[in-house]
Design a protein around this motif. Structure first.
Motif, PDB file in Angstrom:
ATOM      1  N   VAL A  98     -60.424 -38.369 -23.166  1.00  0.00           N
ATOM      2  CA  VAL A  98     -60.057 -37.788 -24.452  1.00  0.00           C
ATOM      3  C   VAL A  98     -60.456 -38.812 -25.501  1.00  0.00           C
ATOM      4  O   VAL A  98     -60.051 -39.975 -25.416  1.00  0.00           O
ATOM      5  N   LEU A  99     -61.257 -38.386 -26.463  1.00  0.00           N
ATOM      6  CA  LEU A  99     -61.779 -39.313 -27.467  1.00  0.00           C
ATOM      7  C   LEU A  99     -61.383 -38.847 -28.865  1.00  0.00           C
ATOM      8  O   LEU A  99     -61.506 -37.665 -29.185  1.00  0.00           O
ATOM      9  N   SER A 100     -60.931 -39.782 -29.663  1.00  0.00           N
ATOM     10  CA  SER A 100     -60.566 -39.497 -31.051  1.00  0.00           C
ATOM     11  C   SER A 100     -61.813 -39.427 -31.916  1.00  0.00           C
ATOM     12  O   SER A 100     -62.903 -39.823 -31.495  1.00  0.00           O
ATOM     13  N   PRO A 101     -61.637 -38.999 -33.166  1.00  0.00           N
ATOM     14  CA  PRO A 101     -62.721 -39.206 -34.129  1.00  0.00           C
ATOM     15  C   PRO A 101     -62.991 -40.709 -34.262  1.00  0.00           C
ATOM     16  O   PRO A 101     -62.132 -41.537 -33.958  1.00  0.00           O
ATOM     17  N   VAL A 102     -64.178 -41.025 -34.741  1.00  0.00           N
ATOM     18  CA  VAL A 102     -64.563 -42.419 -35.003  1.00  0.00           C
ATOM     19  C   VAL A 102     -64.385 -42.663 -36.497  1.00  0.00           C
ATOM     20  O   VAL A 102     -64.847 -41.878 -37.324  1.00  0.00           O
ATOM     21  N   TYR A 103     -63.700 -43.754 -36.829  1.00  0.00           N
ATOM     22  CA  TYR A 103     -63.404 -44.082 -38.216  1.00  0.00           C
ATOM     23  C   TYR A 103     -64.090 -45.374 -38.631  1.00  0.00           C
ATOM     24  O   TYR A 103     -64.189 -46.309 -37.842  1.00  0.00           O
ATOM     25  N   ARG A 104     -64.521 -45.418 -39.887  1.00  0.00           N
ATOM     26  CA  ARG A 104     -65.044 -46.651 -40.477  1.00  0.00           C
ATOM     27  C   ARG A 104     -63.871 -47.335 -41.172  1.00  0.00           C
ATOM     28  O   ARG A 104     -63.186 -46.715 -41.993  1.00  0.00           O
ATOM     29  N   THR A 105     -63.629 -48.602 -40.836  1.00  0.00           N
ATOM     30  CA  THR A 105     -62.524 -49.351 -41.437  1.00  0.00           C
ATOM     31  C   THR A 105     -62.984 -50.754 -41.800  1.00  0.00           C
ATOM     32  O   THR A 105     -63.897 -51.299 -41.176  1.00  0.00           O
ATOM     33  N   ALA A 106     -62.328 -51.325 -42.784  1.00  0.00           N
ATOM     34  CA  ALA A 106     -62.633 -52.695 -43.189  1.00  0.00           C
ATOM     35  C   ALA A 106     -62.174 -53.658 -42.100  1.00  0.00           C
ATOM     36  O   ALA A 106     -61.216 -53.386 -41.372  1.00  0.00           O
ATOM     37  N   ALA A 107     -62.862 -54.780 -41.988  1.00  0.00           N
ATOM     38  CA  ALA A 107     -62.447 -55.831 -41.053  1.00  0.00           C
ATOM     39  C   ALA A 107     -61.041 -56.306 -41.439  1.00  0.00           C
ATOM     40  O   ALA A 107     -60.704 -56.368 -42.615  1.00  0.00           O
ATOM     41  N   VAL A 108     -60.239 -56.631 -40.432  1.00  0.00           N
ATOM     42  CA  VAL A 108     -58.872 -57.121 -40.639  1.00  0.00           C
ATOM     43  C   VAL A 108     -58.800 -58.564 -40.154  1.00  0.00           C
ATOM     44  O   VAL A 108     -59.192 -58.863 -39.032  1.00  0.00           O
ATOM     45  N   GLY A 109     -58.309 -59.461 -41.009  1.00  0.00           N
ATOM     46  CA  GLY A 109     -58.111 -60.850 -40.611  1.00  0.00           C
ATOM     47  C   GLY A 109     -59.297 -61.766 -40.879  1.00  0.00           C
ATOM     48  O   GLY A 109     -59.216 -62.958 -40.626  1.00  0.00           O
ATOM     49  N   PHE A 110     -60.414 -61.198 -41.366  1.00  0.00           N
ATOM     50  CA  PHE A 110     -61.579 -62.022 -41.682  1.00  0.00           C
ATOM     51  C   PHE A 110     -62.521 -61.208 -42.559  1.00  0.00           C
ATOM     52  O   PHE A 110     -62.406 -59.985 -42.646  1.00  0.00           O
ATOM     53  N   ASP A 111     -63.451 -61.900 -43.218  1.00  0.00           N
ATOM     54  CA  ASP A 111     -64.474 -61.222 -44.012  1.00  0.00           C
ATOM     55  C   ASP A 111     -65.638 -60.898 -43.097  1.00  0.00           C
ATOM     56  O   ASP A 111     -66.279 -61.804 -42.552  1.00  0.00           O
ATOM     57  N   GLY A 112     -65.887 -59.619 -42.910  1.00  0.00           N
ATOM     58  CA  GLY A 112     -66.986 -59.212 -42.043  1.00  0.00           C
ATOM     59  C   GLY A 112     -67.378 -57.779 -42.342  1.00  0.00           C
ATOM     60  O   GLY A 112     -66.761 -57.111 -43.173  1.00  0.00           O
ATOM     61  N   ALA A 113     -68.407 -57.333 -41.667  1.00  0.00           N
ATOM     62  CA  ALA A 113     -68.874 -55.960 -41.827  1.00  0.00           C
ATOM     63  C   ALA A 113     -67.781 -54.993 -41.384  1.00  0.00           C
ATOM     64  O   ALA A 113     -66.904 -55.342 -40.573  1.00  0.00           O
ATOM     65  N   ASP A 114     -67.846 -53.771 -41.917  1.00  0.00           N
ATOM     66  CA  ASP A 114     -66.896 -52.736 -41.511  1.00  0.00           C
ATOM     67  C   ASP A 114     -66.984 -52.485 -40.011  1.00  0.00           C
ATOM     68  O   ASP A 114     -68.042 -52.648 -39.393  1.00  0.00           O
ATOM     69  N   PHE A 115     -65.870 -52.063 -39.467  1.00  0.00           N
ATOM     70  CA  PHE A 115     -65.786 -51.680 -38.060  1.00  0.00           C
ATOM     71  C   PHE A 115     -65.895 -50.176 -37.925  1.00  0.00           C
ATOM     72  O   PHE A 115     -65.518 -49.427 -38.826  1.00  0.00           O
ATOM     73  N   LEU A 116     -66.360 -49.743 -36.788  1.00  0.00           N
ATOM     74  CA  LEU A 116     -66.162 -48.376 -36.341  1.00  0.00           C
ATOM     75  C   LEU A 116     -65.092 -48.458 -35.273  1.00  0.00           C
ATOM     76  O   LEU A 116     -65.189 -49.278 -34.349  1.00  0.00           O
ATOM     77  N   ASN A 117     -64.046 -47.640 -35.417  1.00  0.00           N
ATOM     78  CA  ASN A 117     -62.915 -47.652 -34.499  1.00  0.00           C
ATOM     79  C   ASN A 117     -62.656 -46.256 -33.960  1.00  0.00           C
ATOM     80  O   ASN A 117     -62.848 -45.258 -34.661  1.00  0.00           O
ATOM     81  N   ALA A 118     -62.185 -46.210 -32.739  1.00  0.00           N
ATOM     82  CA  ALA A 118     -61.809 -44.949 -32.102  1.00  0.00           C
ATOM     83  C   ALA A 118     -60.730 -45.257 -31.069  1.00  0.00           C
ATOM     84  O   ALA A 118     -60.385 -46.420 -30.824  1.00  0.00           O
ATOM     85  N   ALA A 119     -60.217 -44.203 -30.468  1.00  0.00           N
ATOM     86  CA  ALA A 119     -59.257 -44.342 -29.380  1.00  0.00           C
ATOM     87  C   ALA A 119     -59.687 -43.411 -28.254  1.00  0.00           C
ATOM     88  O   ALA A 119     -60.353 -42.398 -28.497  1.00  0.00           O
ATOM     89  N   ALA A 120     -59.305 -43.773 -27.052  1.00  0.00           N
ATOM     90  CA  ALA A 120     -59.617 -42.939 -25.887  1.00  0.00           C
ATOM     91  C   ALA A 120     -58.426 -42.948 -24.942  1.00  0.00           C
ATOM     92  O   ALA A 120     -57.688 -43.929 -24.863  1.00  0.00           O
TER      93      ALA A 120
END
Length: 165
Positions: A38-60
């Motif tokens: 089971v896979l969630s939508p994929v979300y673009r989110t800002a990096a947490v805890g450091f300055d870096g490129a945005d993340f793509l996050n999901a859950a399964a």
């Protein structure tokens, strides 16, 4: 002959280095190893805890005959196969990051880097995708469902961009 116990594991996935390719490849590897997921939508989110490129996050959500320690080792090997560098700071760029957030109704604390429920569940980038695909799952030690926790989250009203892989 008894059947092996099948457990349900709830995973958080993320990448901010070539994230579309690495996340898609990680999801393919999960499907190859565990079958239907089971896979969630994929979300673009800002990096947490450091300055870096945005993340793509999901859950399964996966079903597995592995225990949490074996699954964690398998996931680390998958991350390593995607070029994961563990030598840097705790918060940093990731080719592929897959964490076990929940594992059945188990609570594991202080077992190396394996903490279940995963403390990062407090972050919207972990909680929202999980709450979408497993809203009625009760978080052990908390007593609330993922949907209830998300409903009270301070970032609940913030828009999160979805990304197609």
């Amino acid at each position: 002959m008894s059947r092996p116990r099948v457990s349900r594991a709830y995973l958080s996935l993320g990448s901010n280095l070539d994230p579309e390719a690495n996340l898609a490849s990680g999801i393919d590897a999960l499907r190859e190893q565990f079958g239907e997921i089971v896979l969630s939508p994929v979300y673009r989110t800002a990096a947490v805890g450091f300055d870096g490129a945005d993340f793509l996050n999901a859950a399964a959500v996966i079903e597995t005959g592995m225990d949490p320690y074996s699954l964690n080792a398998w996931l680390h090997a998958l991350e390593d196969a995607h070029g994961r560098d563990r030598s840097g700071p705790r918060f940093g760029n990731r080719t592929l990051d897959i964490d076990i957030v929940l594992f059945d109704d188990r609570v594991l604390q202080g077992a190396g880097n394996l903490h279940i429920p995963r403390p990062e569940l407090k972050h919207a980038f972990v909680l929202r995708p999980l709450a979408e695909i497993a809203p009625d799952v009760v978080v052990p030690g908390d007593g609330r469902t993922l949907a209830q926790i998300w409903a009270g989250h301070p970032d609940r009203e913030q828009a999160m961009e979805t990304v197609a892989l």
